[in-house]
Motif scaffolding. Sequence first.
Motif, short mmCIF file in Angstrom:
data_model
loop_
_atom_site.label_atom_id
_atom_site.label_comp_id
_atom_site.label_asym_id
_atom_site.label_seq_id
_atom_site.Cartn_x
_atom_site.Cartn_y
_atom_site.Cartn_z
N SER A 1 6.27 -0.63 7.42
CA SER A 1 4.88 -0.93 7.80
C SER A 1 4.45 -0.03 8.94
O SER A 1 5.09 0.01 9.99
N VAL B 1 -8.14 5.29 8.18
CA VAL B 1 -7.67 4.15 7.38
C VAL B 1 -6.67 4.62 6.32
O VAL B 1 -5.64 3.99 6.10
N GLY C 1 3.00 -2.63 11.44
CA GLY C 1 3.94 -3.69 11.82
C GLY C 1 3.29 -5.06 11.84
O GLY C 1 3.87 -6.03 12.33
N VAL D 1 -3.87 -4.79 7.60
CA VAL D 1 -4.29 -5.91 6.76
C VAL D 1 -3.55 -7.17 7.20
O VAL D 1 -2.45 -7.47 6.73
N ALA E 1 -9.47 -1.65 5.35
CA ALA E 1 -9.12 -1.80 6.76
C ALA E 1 -7.74 -1.21 6.95
O ALA E 1 -6.94 -1.18 6.02
N ALA F 1 2.88 2.28 2.20
CA ALA F 1 4.25 2.02 2.65
C ALA F 1 5.11 1.63 1.45
O ALA F 1 6.29 1.98 1.37
N GLY G 1 0.81 -1.22 0.00
CA GLY G 1 0.00 0.00 0.00
C GLY G 1 0.84 1.26 0.00
O GLY G 1 1.82 1.39 -0.74
#
Length: 594
Positions: free
Chosen positions: A335, A386, A338, A591, A588, A291, A289
């Motif tokens: 992340s 989100v 994490g 994930v 969400a 990141a 995503g």
Amino acid sequence: MCGIIGYNGKENAIPIVIDGLKNLEYRGYDSSGIAYFHNDKIKIIKEKGRISELEKILDDDKSTLCIGHTRWATHGKPSRVNSHPHASGEITIVHNGIIENYASLKEDLISKGYKFLSETDTEVAAAMIDYLYKEEKNKLKVLEKLEDVLRGSYALLILFRDDKDTIYALRKGSPLIVAKSKTGNLVASDIPAILDYTKDYYLLDEGEIAIIGKKDIKFYREEKEIKKELLTFKFDIGSAKKEGYKHFMLKEIYEQPKVIKNYLEHYLNNMDLIPDLSLYEKIHIVACGSAYHAGLIGNYLFSEYGDIEASCFVASEYRYKKNFINDKTLVILISQSGETADTIASLRLAKESGAKTLGIVNVVGSTIARESDEVIYINAGCEIAVATTKAYTLQVLTLSLCAYKLGLIKGKIDKQLEKELKVSYKNLPKEIEEILKLDYKKYATKIAKSKNVFFIGRLLDYYICEEGSLKLKEISYIHSETYPAGELKHGTISLIEKNTPVIAVITDKKIAEKTISNIKETRARGAYTLVLKQKDIEISHDIYDDVIEIEELSDLVSSILTIVPLQMLAYYVADSLGYDIDKPRNLAKSVTVE
Ligand code: G6P
């Protein structure tokens, strides 16, 4: 993905669990439910939709033990029957994660006489625990056995009908924390759920079991009791509240100057906290995503400033391919949470292959933070919306500092440049404050009418466009695509019609002319062009309909400034359309499934 919470203590547990669920709603919000002991029986109340829908059907019951769940559907559509908790025989559970072998277990359990109401894997897990409990009778042994029986990832809270004073909790691949408050004990998937009651918590590790009584909490591993370290959450509790902003996303966008300033004060003055990347032959950056979009920028900066072979991968691909890594490779896992399942799997793969691993993580004590050889915390505080904003910019900033240090070590950054870069870093928070003052609504209303939006840019500007486009589609549901500016004409330009918005980013003087030509090509076909550019780059009036200008900063830092107008634009487009910005449909925050 999915949020879980339980309370066992002296107080009425139901409002505590409902409040906790509201603080966890960002993890999943298709449906929710609770289970509690009432007159020695377990009562389950659940409903499709937001927690507010669940609240409407609550009774006036009181109970000192309750578990709850907010769902992000994986197996079976959002509905009351598919919501958690799920019960079977003696057992009631809530679950995060996915039981991968649920289909074969279900078949087996049906042959043993079990009946199922829902389409979920969770109900199968409940039935399996019930079956094992009837066979084994010893609760701890049953829970230990689950690791061999259930394949996949799970964090489970379990109630046994014959034990009304205890919550049983275990995890494999999905996080769980256990905490003590003044009035009782809490267990949750995530810290925001407990912050109103306590900042002290235990982190349940893989394969551990917690037995949570009204007073005592006991931890077990392989049937032996173990002691665990009590940790303290250091961030401001206020950071998990909206503090007057209409949405968490807006609050988090506005928090960026402050968190970036704090971050720079901390790390720029302690550059030894930034690892020396020159020790490696190549670098792989792996993430999902936003990141991953941060990683694309880091990848570019490492090559430019560090003269090192760097590549960036989407984690869900990286984990299944040949990566040619060895002990001279550094694998950087980025992340916010994490806990992203594919990023964790990539981390484990990298370690097995002998690479060194560096986690760039926000959530303290998360799996990636704990399992990486080294970790840099981005210190964004709680990020609730989100759609990530402040965590993303801090991820980019972290990679920027890594590239900066690498450039210094490799002699690619001389004294003069070092001085200039320090000024750029120092000015960054102030420049973000300035850019936040602009009026984005006037552009947003033009974009909000469109069905398709295109983002174009080259190199760093292209990577920024990827993130800007993701922000827009995540929260406004407007289809948008990103192209390297030179690539649009190889097919996609056929989609440009009168008034199709094309958002072009130009911050790199060296290649500005090329991007300008590409903007002209879209304008010639009727596009509405909004150009986001650095002030010192000259463009003629006939290539844009609207322009947003940002200050000139070094390319080590400029991306962090450039993304802010695109975050604001996405926010105001979604706001003008009246969407639930903090909880976009189908998404969400964390994930934890593959
Ligand atoms: C989800 C979130 C994104 C995030 C991505 C990776 O899709 O909605 O905002 O970038 O996961 O999450 P992570 O926690 O690994 O940064």
